[in-house]
Design a protein around this motif. Structure first.
Motif, PDB file in Angstrom:
ATOM      1  N   LEU A 147       0.886  -1.105   0.048  1.00 15.99           N
ATOM      2  CA  LEU A 147       0.013  -0.058   0.019  1.00 15.99           C
ATOM      3  C   LEU A 147       0.980   1.183   0.005  1.00 15.99           C
ATOM      4  O   LEU A 147       1.651   1.560   0.969  1.00 15.99           O
ATOM      5  CB  LEU A 147      -0.760   0.137   1.290  1.00 15.99           C
ATOM      6  N   VAL A 148       0.828   1.919  -1.054  1.00 14.21           N
ATOM      7  CA  VAL A 148       1.841   3.163  -1.276  1.00 14.21           C
ATOM      8  C   VAL A 148       0.719   4.443  -1.218  1.00 14.21           C
ATOM      9  O   VAL A 148       0.217   4.606  -2.239  1.00 14.21           O
ATOM     10  CB  VAL A 148       2.632   3.098  -2.533  1.00 14.21           C
ATOM     11  N   ALA A 149       0.925   5.435  -0.349  1.00 14.14           N
ATOM     12  CA  ALA A 149       0.058   6.609  -0.567  1.00 14.14           C
ATOM     13  C   ALA A 149       0.831   7.761  -0.971  1.00 14.14           C
ATOM     14  O   ALA A 149       2.194   7.567  -0.643  1.00 14.14           O
ATOM     15  CB  ALA A 149      -0.493   7.029   1.110  1.00 14.14           C
ATOM     16  N   SER A 150       0.171   8.558  -1.918  1.00 15.88           N
ATOM     17  CA  SER A 150       0.899   9.604  -2.317  1.00 15.88           C
ATOM     18  C   SER A 150       0.007  10.939  -2.672  1.00 15.88           C
ATOM     19  O   SER A 150      -1.204  10.787  -2.423  1.00 15.88           O
ATOM     20  CB  SER A 150       1.544   9.382  -3.933  1.00 15.88           C
ATOM     21  N   GLY A 151       0.753  12.007  -2.976  1.00 18.65           N
ATOM     22  CA  GLY A 151      -0.046  13.284  -3.347  1.00 18.65           C
ATOM     23  C   GLY A 151      -0.153  14.373  -1.954  1.00 18.65           C
ATOM     24  O   GLY A 151      -0.913  15.116  -2.182  1.00 18.65           O
ATOM     25  N   GLY A 152       0.610  13.872  -1.001  1.00 18.05           N
ATOM     26  CA  GLY A 152       0.683  14.943   0.039  1.00 18.05           C
ATOM     27  C   GLY A 152       1.537  16.041  -0.306  1.00 18.05           C
ATOM     28  O   GLY A 152       2.250  15.870  -1.173  1.00 18.05           O
ATOM     29  N   VAL A 188       0.490  22.713   1.789  1.00 16.15           N
ATOM     30  CA  VAL A 188      -0.781  23.655   1.084  1.00 16.15           C
ATOM     31  C   VAL A 188      -1.240  24.690   2.161  1.00 16.15           C
ATOM     32  O   VAL A 188      -0.885  24.529   3.238  1.00 16.15           O
ATOM     33  CB  VAL A 188      -1.958  22.565   0.728  1.00 16.15           C
ATOM     34  N   GLN A 189      -1.833  25.833   1.777  1.00 15.87           N
ATOM     35  CA  GLN A 189      -2.341  26.629   2.586  1.00 15.87           C
ATOM     36  C   GLN A 189      -3.586  26.442   3.187  1.00 15.87           C
ATOM     37  O   GLN A 189      -4.520  25.697   2.388  1.00 15.87           O
ATOM     38  CB  GLN A 189      -2.427  28.094   1.882  1.00 15.87           C
ATOM     39  N   ALA A 190      -4.062  26.864   4.436  1.00 12.97           N
ATOM     40  CA  ALA A 190      -5.481  26.757   4.707  1.00 12.97           C
ATOM     41  C   ALA A 190      -6.382  27.231   3.718  1.00 12.97           C
ATOM     42  O   ALA A 190      -6.319  28.055   3.181  1.00 12.97           O
ATOM     43  CB  ALA A 190      -5.530  27.396   6.074  1.00 12.97           C
ATOM     44  N   GLY A 191      -7.460  26.246   3.881  1.00 15.65           N
ATOM     45  CA  GLY A 191      -8.296  26.683   2.723  1.00 15.65           C
ATOM     46  C   GLY A 191      -8.137  25.985   1.292  1.00 15.65           C
ATOM     47  O   GLY A 191      -9.073  25.844   0.482  1.00 15.65           O
ATOM     48  N   GLY A 192      -6.930  25.574   1.354  1.00 17.22           N
ATOM     49  CA  GLY A 192      -6.738  24.777  -0.125  1.00 17.22           C
ATOM     50  C   GLY A 192      -7.269  23.196  -0.022  1.00 17.22           C
ATOM     51  O   GLY A 192      -7.897  22.869   0.856  1.00 17.22           O
ATOM     52  N   SER A 193      -7.097  22.665  -1.230  1.00 16.48           N
ATOM     53  CA  SER A 193      -7.433  21.190  -1.500  1.00 16.48           C
ATOM     54  C   SER A 193      -6.086  20.266  -1.741  1.00 16.48           C
ATOM     55  O   SER A 193      -5.131  20.832  -2.263  1.00 16.48           O
ATOM     56  CB  SER A 193      -8.532  21.299  -2.615  1.00 16.48           C
ATOM     57  N   LEU A 194      -6.621  19.042  -1.734  1.00 15.35           N
ATOM     58  CA  LEU A 194      -5.702  17.965  -2.042  1.00 15.35           C
ATOM     59  C   LEU A 194      -6.296  16.791  -2.288  1.00 15.35           C
ATOM     60  O   LEU A 194      -7.422  16.616  -1.775  1.00 15.35           O
ATOM     61  CB  LEU A 194      -4.883  17.769  -0.844  1.00 15.35           C
ATOM     62  N   ARG A 195      -5.763  15.960  -3.192  1.00 16.40           N
ATOM     63  CA  ARG A 195      -5.948  14.472  -3.799  1.00 16.40           C
ATOM     64  C   ARG A 195      -5.104  13.674  -3.256  1.00 16.40           C
ATOM     65  O   ARG A 195      -4.114  13.695  -3.767  1.00 16.40           O
ATOM     66  CB  ARG A 195      -6.758  14.634  -4.861  1.00 16.40           C
ATOM     67  N   LEU A 196      -5.444  12.772  -2.360  1.00 20.43           N
ATOM     68  CA  LEU A 196      -4.484  11.760  -1.800  1.00 20.43           C
ATOM     69  C   LEU A 196      -4.757  10.671  -2.674  1.00 20.43           C
ATOM     70  O   LEU A 196      -5.986  10.286  -2.963  1.00 20.43           O
ATOM     71  CB  LEU A 196      -4.492  11.649  -0.386  1.00 20.43           C
ATOM     72  N   THR A 197      -3.669   9.849  -3.095  1.00 22.15           N
ATOM     73  CA  THR A 197      -4.000   8.476  -3.782  1.00 22.15           C
ATOM     74  C   THR A 197      -3.343   7.380  -2.906  1.00 22.15           C
ATOM     75  O   THR A 197      -2.014   7.727  -2.548  1.00 22.15           O
ATOM     76  CB  THR A 197      -3.528   8.658  -5.194  1.00 22.15           C
ATOM     77  N   CYS A 198      -3.928   6.111  -3.183  1.00 28.16           N
ATOM     78  CA  CYS A 198      -3.190   4.983  -2.682  1.00 28.16           C
ATOM     79  C   CYS A 198      -3.383   3.943  -3.593  1.00 28.16           C
ATOM     80  O   CYS A 198      -4.249   3.737  -4.248  1.00 28.16           O
ATOM     81  CB  CYS A 198      -4.002   4.408  -1.455  1.00 28.16           C
ATOM     82  N   THR A 199      -1.973   3.472  -3.924  1.00 26.27           N
ATOM     83  CA  THR A 199      -1.960   2.178  -4.824  1.00 26.27           C
ATOM     84  C   THR A 199      -1.696   0.936  -4.204  1.00 26.27           C
ATOM     85  O   THR A 199      -0.944   0.978  -3.360  1.00 26.27           O
ATOM     86  CB  THR A 199      -0.886   2.515  -5.910  1.00 26.27           C
TER      87      THR A 199
END
Length: 120
Positions: free
Chosen positions: A4-9, A12-23
């Motif tokens: 299990l490998v997580a990525s996408g971190g 970021v500034q407060a109020g922003g967005s992120l999408r994390l992915t796990c393969t």
């Protein structure tokens, strides 16, 4: 071997967005519930969100409810976590976990996490 490998971190500034992915690999992903957990600096692991094997059922921690969306693509053996309106308290290392997991004292996730840091 299960992996299990997580990525996408990111930072970021407060109020922003992120999408994390796990393969995921090494097990029948499409038949497995999956969970996101996180560990903030100096704190225990915390449940964030979970999703059923087919994606029809989802669960969220109160701390991210309304700001997080968990999803999966079974054809790609991939798990996602979309985080919006990020807050400083979302700063943590995020891990994807096989199965439905509510962390308990002493429990440690397997696999590689991804770091999210939220700045003011």
């Amino acid at each position: 071997e299960e992996q299990l490998v997580a990525s996408g971190g990111a930072l970021v500034q407060a109020g922003g967005s992120l999408r994390l992915t796990c393969t995921a690999s090494g097990f029948m992903f499409s038949a497995t519930y999956m969970t996101w957990v996180r560990q903030a600096p100096g704190k225990e692991y915390e449940f964030v969100s979970a999703i059923s094997s087919g994606g029809g059922n989802t669960w969220y921690a109160d701390s991210v409810k309304g700001r997080a969306t968990i999803s999966r693509d079974n054809a790609k053996s991939a798990l996602y976590l979309q985080l919006t309106n990020l807050k400083m308290e979302d700063t943590a290392t995020y891990y994807c976990v096989k199965g439905y997991q509510r962390p308990s004292m002493g429990w440690v996730p397997r696999g590689q996490g991804t770091a999210v840091s939220v700045s003011p």
